[in-house]
Scaffold this motif. Structure first.
Motif, PDB file in Angstrom:
ATOM      1  N   ILE A  17       0.829  -1.210   0.000  1.00 18.41           N
ATOM      2  CA  ILE A  17       0.000   0.000   0.000  1.00 18.41           C
ATOM      3  C   ILE A  17       0.860   1.257   0.000  1.00 18.41           C
ATOM      4  O   ILE A  17       0.717   2.122  -0.866  1.00 18.41           O
ATOM      5  N   TYR A  18       1.765   1.360   0.963  1.00 18.17           N
ATOM      6  CA  TYR A  18       2.501   2.607   1.150  1.00 18.17           C
ATOM      7  C   TYR A  18       3.689   2.778   0.206  1.00 18.17           C
ATOM      8  O   TYR A  18       4.040   3.907  -0.127  1.00 18.17           O
ATOM      9  N   GLU A  19       4.288   1.701  -0.227  1.00 17.12           N
ATOM     10  CA  GLU A  19       5.480   1.805  -1.076  1.00 17.12           C
ATOM     11  C   GLU A  19       5.213   1.489  -2.546  1.00 17.12           C
ATOM     12  O   GLU A  19       5.961   1.927  -3.411  1.00 17.12           O
ATOM     13  N   LEU A  20       4.165   0.707  -2.821  1.00 22.45           N
ATOM     14  CA  LEU A  20       3.975   0.223  -4.186  1.00 22.45           C
ATOM     15  C   LEU A  20       2.647   0.637  -4.816  1.00 22.45           C
ATOM     16  O   LEU A  20       2.319   0.215  -5.915  1.00 22.45           O
ATOM     17  N   GLY A  21       1.874   1.456  -4.104  1.00 27.94           N
ATOM     18  CA  GLY A  21       0.685   2.060  -4.690  1.00 27.94           C
ATOM     19  C   GLY A  21      -0.565   1.211  -4.743  1.00 27.94           C
ATOM     20  O   GLY A  21      -1.502   1.530  -5.476  1.00 27.94           O
ATOM     21  N   VAL A  22      -0.641   0.155  -3.955  1.00 26.48           N
ATOM     22  CA  VAL A  22      -1.835  -0.690  -3.943  1.00 26.48           C
ATOM     23  C   VAL A  22      -3.019   0.078  -3.366  1.00 26.48           C
ATOM     24  O   VAL A  22      -2.894   0.763  -2.351  1.00 26.48           O
ATOM     25  N   GLU A  23      -4.156  -0.036  -4.044  1.00 25.96           N
ATOM     26  CA  GLU A  23      -5.389   0.630  -3.622  1.00 25.96           C
ATOM     27  C   GLU A  23      -6.518  -0.357  -3.336  1.00 25.96           C
ATOM     28  O   GLU A  23      -7.588   0.046  -2.887  1.00 25.96           O
ATOM     29  N   GLU A  24      -6.272  -1.621  -3.613  1.00 21.98           N
ATOM     30  CA  GLU A  24      -7.325  -2.635  -3.485  1.00 21.98           C
ATOM     31  C   GLU A  24      -6.676  -3.944  -3.033  1.00 21.98           C
ATOM     32  O   GLU A  24      -5.588  -4.297  -3.489  1.00 21.98           O
ATOM     33  N   VAL A  25      -7.367  -4.667  -2.141  1.00 25.64           N
ATOM     34  CA  VAL A  25      -6.886  -5.958  -1.646  1.00 25.64           C
ATOM     35  C   VAL A  25      -7.974  -6.994  -1.873  1.00 25.64           C
ATOM     36  O   VAL A  25      -9.137  -6.776  -1.515  1.00 25.64           O
ATOM     37  N   LEU A  26      -7.594  -8.119  -2.472  1.00 22.43           N
ATOM     38  CA  LEU A  26      -8.498  -9.245  -2.646  1.00 22.43           C
ATOM     39  C   LEU A  26      -7.995 -10.404  -1.801  1.00 22.43           C
ATOM     40  O   LEU A  26      -6.831 -10.794  -1.916  1.00 22.43           O
ATOM     41  N   VAL A  27      -8.853 -10.938  -0.956  1.00 22.13           N
ATOM     42  CA  VAL A  27      -8.545 -12.158  -0.210  1.00 22.13           C
ATOM     43  C   VAL A  27      -9.260 -13.278  -0.947  1.00 22.13           C
ATOM     44  O   VAL A  27     -10.489 -13.265  -1.046  1.00 22.13           O
ATOM     45  N   ILE A  28      -8.489 -14.221  -1.491  1.00 21.31           N
ATOM     46  CA  ILE A  28      -9.086 -15.276  -2.310  1.00 21.31           C
ATOM     47  C   ILE A  28      -8.823 -16.646  -1.697  1.00 21.31           C
ATOM     48  O   ILE A  28      -7.705 -17.170  -1.742  1.00 21.31           O
ATOM     49  N   GLY A  29      -9.871 -17.199  -1.108  1.00 16.74           N
ATOM     50  CA  GLY A  29      -9.830 -18.574  -0.634  1.00 16.74           C
ATOM     51  C   GLY A  29     -10.340 -19.475  -1.739  1.00 16.74           C
ATOM     52  O   GLY A  29     -10.617 -19.029  -2.848  1.00 16.74           O
ATOM     53  N   HIS A  30     -10.488 -20.755  -1.438  1.00 19.54           N
ATOM     54  CA  HIS A  30     -11.008 -21.664  -2.460  1.00 19.54           C
ATOM     55  C   HIS A  30     -11.721 -22.843  -1.827  1.00 19.54           C
ATOM     56  O   HIS A  30     -11.489 -23.196  -0.668  1.00 19.54           O
ATOM     57  N   ASP A  31     -12.610 -23.424  -2.601  1.00 17.88           N
ATOM     58  CA  ASP A  31     -13.303 -24.626  -2.175  1.00 17.88           C
ATOM     59  C   ASP A  31     -12.294 -25.755  -2.012  1.00 17.88           C
ATOM     60  O   ASP A  31     -11.238 -25.754  -2.640  1.00 17.88           O
ATOM     61  N   ASP A  32     -12.633 -26.736  -1.185  1.00 14.06           N
ATOM     62  CA  ASP A  32     -11.804 -27.927  -0.986  1.00 14.06           C
ATOM     63  C   ASP A  32     -10.398 -27.562  -0.517  1.00 14.06           C
ATOM     64  O   ASP A  32      -9.403 -28.120  -0.967  1.00 14.06           O
ATOM     65  N   CYS A  33     -10.294 -26.612   0.392  1.00 18.09           N
ATOM     66  CA  CYS A  33      -9.001 -26.158   0.909  1.00 18.09           C
ATOM     67  C   CYS A  33      -8.478 -27.133   1.964  1.00 18.09           C
ATOM     68  O   CYS A  33      -9.239 -27.627   2.804  1.00 18.09           O
ATOM     69  N   GLY A  34      -7.183 -27.377   1.927  1.00 19.45           N
ATOM     70  CA  GLY A  34      -6.554 -28.260   2.901  1.00 19.45           C
ATOM     71  C   GLY A  34      -6.573 -27.713   4.318  1.00 19.45           C
ATOM     72  O   GLY A  34      -6.371 -28.461   5.276  1.00 19.45           O
ATOM     73  N   MET A  35      -6.818 -26.430   4.471  1.00 22.55           N
ATOM     74  CA  MET A  35      -6.899 -25.842   5.807  1.00 22.55           C
ATOM     75  C   MET A  35      -8.240 -26.105   6.475  1.00 22.55           C
ATOM     76  O   MET A  35      -8.369 -25.930   7.684  1.00 22.55           O
ATOM     77  N   GLN A  36      -9.219 -26.531   5.671  1.00 26.34           N
ATOM     78  CA  GLN A  36     -10.507 -26.866   6.264  1.00 26.34           C
ATOM     79  C   GLN A  36     -10.340 -28.110   7.116  1.00 26.34           C
ATOM     80  O   GLN A  36      -9.758 -29.100   6.675  1.00 26.34           O
ATOM     81  N   ASN A  37     -10.813 -28.016   8.329  1.00 26.21           N
ATOM     82  CA  ASN A  37     -10.806 -29.135   9.261  1.00 26.21           C
ATOM     83  C   ASN A  37      -9.398 -29.613   9.618  1.00 26.21           C
ATOM     84  O   ASN A  37      -9.220 -30.759   9.992  1.00 26.21           O
ATOM     85  N   LEU A  38      -8.398 -28.741   9.498  1.00 22.41           N
ATOM     86  CA  LEU A  38      -7.042 -29.084   9.909  1.00 22.41           C
ATOM     87  C   LEU A  38      -7.056 -29.385  11.399  1.00 22.41           C
ATOM     88  O   LEU A  38      -7.626 -28.641  12.184  1.00 22.41           O
ATOM     89  N   ASN A  39      -6.418 -30.464  11.780  1.00 23.09           N
ATOM     90  CA  ASN A  39      -6.419 -30.910  13.161  1.00 23.09           C
ATOM     91  C   ASN A  39      -5.012 -30.774  13.728  1.00 23.09           C
ATOM     92  O   ASN A  39      -4.088 -31.466  13.282  1.00 23.09           O
ATOM     93  N   SER A  40      -4.831 -29.877  14.702  1.00 20.98           N
ATOM     94  CA  SER A  40      -3.504 -29.632  15.257  1.00 20.98           C
ATOM     95  C   SER A  40      -2.941 -30.860  15.962  1.00 20.98           C
ATOM     96  O   SER A  40      -1.733 -31.099  15.909  1.00 20.98           O
TER      97      SER A  40
END
Length: 180
Positions: free
Chosen positions: A81-104
């Motif tokens: 944002i401050y050094e490279l001029g970014v004005e927009e942020v997209l957070v993109i997850g996805h279906d069938d992600c390996g982080m779903q139901n991750l068990n520590s």
């Protein structure tokens, strides 16, 4: 694998194939994307969104999750944002992600199988509030994306005029839907 990569790279440079990727450090679309590191998205995500080299700052981690308000994701966004001029942020997850139901507990068991000791595991507790709290996934990808969006929006070092959106991609078709 590394030897093969170096051999390929030598030929890549010799053939000047890098020229088609040349750009500068400023994202031409003034956008940063936090996306999951899933291998299915490596080429699919830019192709499905019509992105080429130089269009966006691409930040990748497991689950496209902001796991700490002063961790590496926020650090990268602040620089973007401050050094490279970014004005927009997209957070993109996805279906069938390996982080779903991750068990520590299962993950810690796998660490033990690889020779990681309880002493080594306990060392991480001070920095994370407990490894079981740090090595967690999520149940619902929509909620995870929304949670990361909210952390970014509410962050005191992120300007309020930065547009922040949550999206979810189908890792088979590339179809994207917005999280409300």
């Amino acid at each position: 694998m590394l030897k093969e990569m170096f051999e390929y790279n030598k030929q890549f440079v010799k053939d000047e194939r890098y020229k088609e990727f040349q750009t500068d450090k400023y994202p031409s679309k003034k956008t940063a994307i936090l996306a999951c590191m899933d291998t299915r998205l490596t080429s699919l995500l830019p192709a499905a969104l019509g992105l080429k080299n130089g269009d966006v700052k691409l930040i990748k981690n497991a689950g496209a999750v902001v796991s700490h308000p002063y961790g590496s994701v926020i650090h990268s966004l602040i620089i973007s944002i401050y050094e490279l001029g970014v004005e927009e942020v997209l957070v993109i997850g996805h279906d069938d992600c390996g982080m779903q139901n991750l068990n520590s507990e299962k993950l810690i068991k796998k660490m033990h199988e690889h020779g990681i000791t309880d002493v080594d595991i306990a060392r991480s507790d001070g920095a994370t509030g407990g490894i079981e709290d740090w090595l967690v996934g999520f149940q619902n990808v929509e909620e995870a994306v929304s949670g990361s969006v909210e952390i970014i929006k509410a962050h005191p070092l992120i300007p309020k005029n930065i547009r922040i959106y949550g999206l979810i991609m189908n890792p088979e078709t590339g179809e994207v839907r917005q999280v409300v």
